[in-house]
Design a protein around this motif. Structure first.
Motif, PDB file in Angstrom:
ATOM      1  N   MET A  60       8.353   3.744 -25.489  1.00 40.36           N
ATOM      2  CA  MET A  60       9.243   4.899 -25.372  1.00 40.36           C
ATOM      3  C   MET A  60      10.670   4.593 -25.860  1.00 40.36           C
ATOM      4  SD  MET A  60       9.759   7.502 -22.253  1.00 40.36           S
ATOM      5  CE  MET A  60      11.157   6.927 -21.329  1.00 40.36           C
ATOM      6  N   THR A  61      11.060   5.280 -26.925  1.00 42.57           N
ATOM      7  CA  THR A  61      12.471   5.306 -27.339  1.00 42.57           C
ATOM      8  C   THR A  61      12.952   6.765 -27.384  1.00 42.57           C
ATOM      9  OG1 THR A  61      11.808   5.245 -29.666  1.00 42.57           O
ATOM     10  CG2 THR A  61      12.417   3.145 -28.653  1.00 42.57           C
ATOM     11  N   ARG A  62      12.148   7.656 -26.817  1.00 40.64           N
ATOM     12  CA  ARG A  62      12.510   9.077 -26.823  1.00 40.64           C
ATOM     13  C   ARG A  62      13.745   9.328 -25.960  1.00 40.64           C
ATOM     14  NH1 ARG A  62       9.669  13.499 -28.682  1.00 40.64           N
ATOM     15  NH2 ARG A  62      10.918  15.368 -28.424  1.00 40.64           N
ATOM     16  N   VAL A  89       7.585  12.741 -20.967  1.00 43.45           N
ATOM     17  CA  VAL A  89       6.910  14.036 -21.176  1.00 43.45           C
ATOM     18  C   VAL A  89       7.058  14.465 -22.638  1.00 43.45           C
ATOM     19  CG1 VAL A  89       7.104  16.511 -20.641  1.00 43.45           C
ATOM     20  CG2 VAL A  89       7.100  14.817 -18.790  1.00 43.45           C
ATOM     21  N   ASP A  90       8.278  14.387 -23.167  1.00 40.35           N
ATOM     22  CA  ASP A  90       8.520  14.801 -24.556  1.00 40.35           C
ATOM     23  C   ASP A  90       7.661  13.973 -25.536  1.00 40.35           C
ATOM     24  OD1 ASP A  90      10.456  16.603 -23.714  1.00 40.35           O
ATOM     25  OD2 ASP A  90      12.153  15.298 -24.197  1.00 40.35           O
ATOM     26  N   HIS A  91       7.649  12.657 -25.289  1.00 47.43           N
ATOM     27  CA  HIS A  91       6.911  11.742 -26.172  1.00 47.43           C
ATOM     28  C   HIS A  91       5.418  12.094 -26.201  1.00 47.43           C
ATOM     29  CE1 HIS A  91       6.147   7.355 -27.542  1.00 47.43           C
ATOM     30  NE2 HIS A  91       4.943   7.833 -27.305  1.00 47.43           N
ATOM     31  N   MET A  92       4.814  12.164 -25.003  1.00 47.89           N
ATOM     32  CA  MET A  92       3.359  12.378 -24.958  1.00 47.89           C
ATOM     33  C   MET A  92       3.000  13.807 -25.391  1.00 47.89           C
ATOM     34  SD  MET A  92       0.528  10.688 -24.371  1.00 47.89           S
ATOM     35  CE  MET A  92       0.537   9.345 -23.179  1.00 47.89           C
ATOM     36  N   ARG A  93       3.845  14.770 -25.045  1.00 53.64           N
ATOM     37  CA  ARG A  93       3.568  16.168 -25.450  1.00 53.64           C
ATOM     38  C   ARG A  93       3.538  16.271 -26.979  1.00 53.64           C
ATOM     39  NH1 ARG A  93       8.440  18.753 -24.430  1.00 53.64           N
ATOM     40  NH2 ARG A  93       8.837  17.958 -26.512  1.00 53.64           N
ATOM     41  N   ASP A  94       4.515  15.650 -27.639  1.00 53.03           N
ATOM     42  CA  ASP A  94       4.548  15.739 -29.098  1.00 53.03           C
ATOM     43  C   ASP A  94       3.380  14.982 -29.727  1.00 53.03           C
ATOM     44  OD1 ASP A  94       6.752  17.331 -28.948  1.00 53.03           O
ATOM     45  OD2 ASP A  94       8.202  15.781 -29.512  1.00 53.03           O
ATOM     46  N   TRP A  95       2.994  13.873 -29.114  1.00 53.19           N
ATOM     47  CA  TRP A  95       1.835  13.116 -29.617  1.00 53.19           C
ATOM     48  C   TRP A  95       0.569  13.972 -29.466  1.00 53.19           C
ATOM     49  CZ3 TRP A  95       0.626   7.470 -27.521  1.00 53.19           C
ATOM     50  CH2 TRP A  95      -0.208   6.814 -28.421  1.00 53.19           C
ATOM     51  N   TRP A  96       0.466  14.665 -28.373  1.00 49.82           N
ATOM     52  CA  TRP A  96      -0.717  15.484 -28.084  1.00 49.82           C
ATOM     53  C   TRP A  96      -0.756  16.740 -28.956  1.00 49.82           C
ATOM     54  CZ3 TRP A  96      -4.118  13.108 -25.082  1.00 49.82           C
ATOM     55  CH2 TRP A  96      -5.208  13.811 -24.604  1.00 49.82           C
ATOM     56  N   SER A  97       0.412  17.368 -29.119  1.00 50.41           N
ATOM     57  CA  SER A  97       0.430  18.713 -29.734  1.00 50.41           C
ATOM     58  C   SER A  97       1.022  18.753 -31.129  1.00 50.41           C
ATOM     59  CB  SER A  97       1.239  19.672 -28.869  1.00 50.41           C
ATOM     60  OG  SER A  97       0.684  19.732 -27.606  1.00 50.41           O
TER      61      SER A  97
END
Ligand code: NAD
Ligand code: LMR
Length: 334
Positions: A157-159, A253-261
């Protein structure tokens, strides 16, 4: 309305302060979408089980329809069994006066054990986000001990650094943070990271201008701005006497959401990912790079302008990561 099969999501360090914010956002659909049911796998160590019991009571009391169940455990086999996504948060945080790499000898073995467990029990397409510090090197070690899972599935995570940088630029310009796009964090989640606005832009409904031109103060952009982002974590610790948690959970949340979507066309985000030699970064480090994402696959954004000033910074943070890698391997082999 929840639809379809639930996915299994593990959060380690589930009784800790980041997890306390993170779990409710996952449960609310902020990461995997408001139609995706989840089963939460909550891992912590034995002394934290009492606190985790309380967290589980609160999960019940959230009364959120997407939560189809949870398991609380100290056993990595139970925690990582068949998981689709992993938030690896559990690790010691630093205290005032420490650098994040001072945590290496204490934390890296956790990621060796969890890498081995992911390797044995998780789905082979599991998406792993390492938050626990030193995040880049912990992610590298985790991947090393999980050879059956593609290296691309391990990220650091560097978000939070990206969010900090975007917010600082927006504040300076008196704009909303959503007007600032494509700030890149290069390298390590440490005080050698390079927050780069050379390729970033300020957008409004009908125009787009470079951040550099909009701010028009290269002394600030190449001096105080960079230093502030590099040392923001330490500043929060000094003020709060504890490390960042609310903003760290939001960044996860931002990191994983963008990876997912996926990311929007023409925009990118920063993630610590396995380096492939792009931009002259040594191969096989977990190094923060600009990535665009579609179909749950990230791709390094190519062709960004790297000035001599920037190149020096990229090299410096790579050197630190090479040193951390060597030290981490020595700790794991001891
Ligand atoms: P915390 O001390 O509040 O919580 C950590 C939790 O991890 C505790 O409940 C602890 O019992 C648990 N834990 C320890 N060893 C474990 C293990 N082997 N397996 C499972 N759980 C274990 O700390 P926090 O504030 O939640 O921070 C967690 C980590 O995240 C720290 O290393 C911190 O430095 C890091 N962090 C990273 C970023 C980032 O941007 N990458 C941002 C903030 C914090
Ligand atoms: C942060 O950036 O806030 C975290 O990595 C915590 C820390 O130790 O700085």
């Amino acid at each position: 309305m929840a639809e379809g099969e639930p996915i299994r999501v593990v959060v380690t360090g589930a009784a800790g302060q980041i997890a306390y914010s993170l779990i409710s956002m996952i449960a609310n659909g902020d990461v995997f979408g408001t139609k995706q049911p989840v089963i939460l796998h909550l891992l912590d160590i034995p002394p934290a089980m009492g606190v985790l019991e309380g967290v589980c009571m609160e999960i019940d009391d959230l009364a959120l329809p997407l939560v189809k169940g949870y398991v609380k455990t100290t056993d990595p086999e139970v925690a990582f069994k068949d998981v689709d996504a992993a938030f690896l948060v559990g690790a010691m945080p630093r205290r005032e006066g420490m650098e994040r790499k001072d945590l290496l000898s204490a934390n890296v073995k956790i990621f060796k054990v969890q890498g081995e467990a992911l390797n044995k029990y998780a789905k082979k397409d599991v998406k792993v986000l390492v938050v626990g510090n030193p995040a880049n090197t912990n992610a590298l070690i985790c991947s090393f001990y999980a050879p059956s899972i593609p290296k691309e599935n391990f990220t650091a995570m560097t978000r939070l650094d990206q969010n900090r940088a975007q917010s600082a630029i927006a504040k300076r310009l008196g704009l909303c943070v959503s007007n600032v796009k494509n700030v890149t964090i290069w390298g390590n989640h440490s005080s050698t990271q390079f927050p780069d606005v050379f390729n970033a832009s300020v957008t409004s409904s009908d125009s787009s201008k470079s951040v550099y031109d909009s701010i028009n103060d290269s002394q600030w952009l190449e001096g105080d701005f960079i230093k502030t982002i590099q040392t923001r974590g330490a500043a929060v610790i000094q003020a709060r006497k504890m490390s960042s948690a609310m903003s760290a959970a939001k960044a996860a949340v931002d990191h994983m959401r963008d990876w997912w979507s996926g990311t929007a066309s023409g925009s990118w985000v920063s993630m610590g990912v396995i380096s492939d030699g792009s931009y002259g970064v040594p191969k096989d480090l977990i190094y923060s790079l600009p990535v665009s994402i579609s179909n749950k696959q990230w791709k390094i954004v190519q062709g960004l302008k790297i000035t001599d000033f920037a190149k020096n910074k990229l090299d410096l943070t790579a050197k630190e990561l090479l040193e951390e890698k060597e030290e981490a391997m020595a700790v794991c082999n001891a």
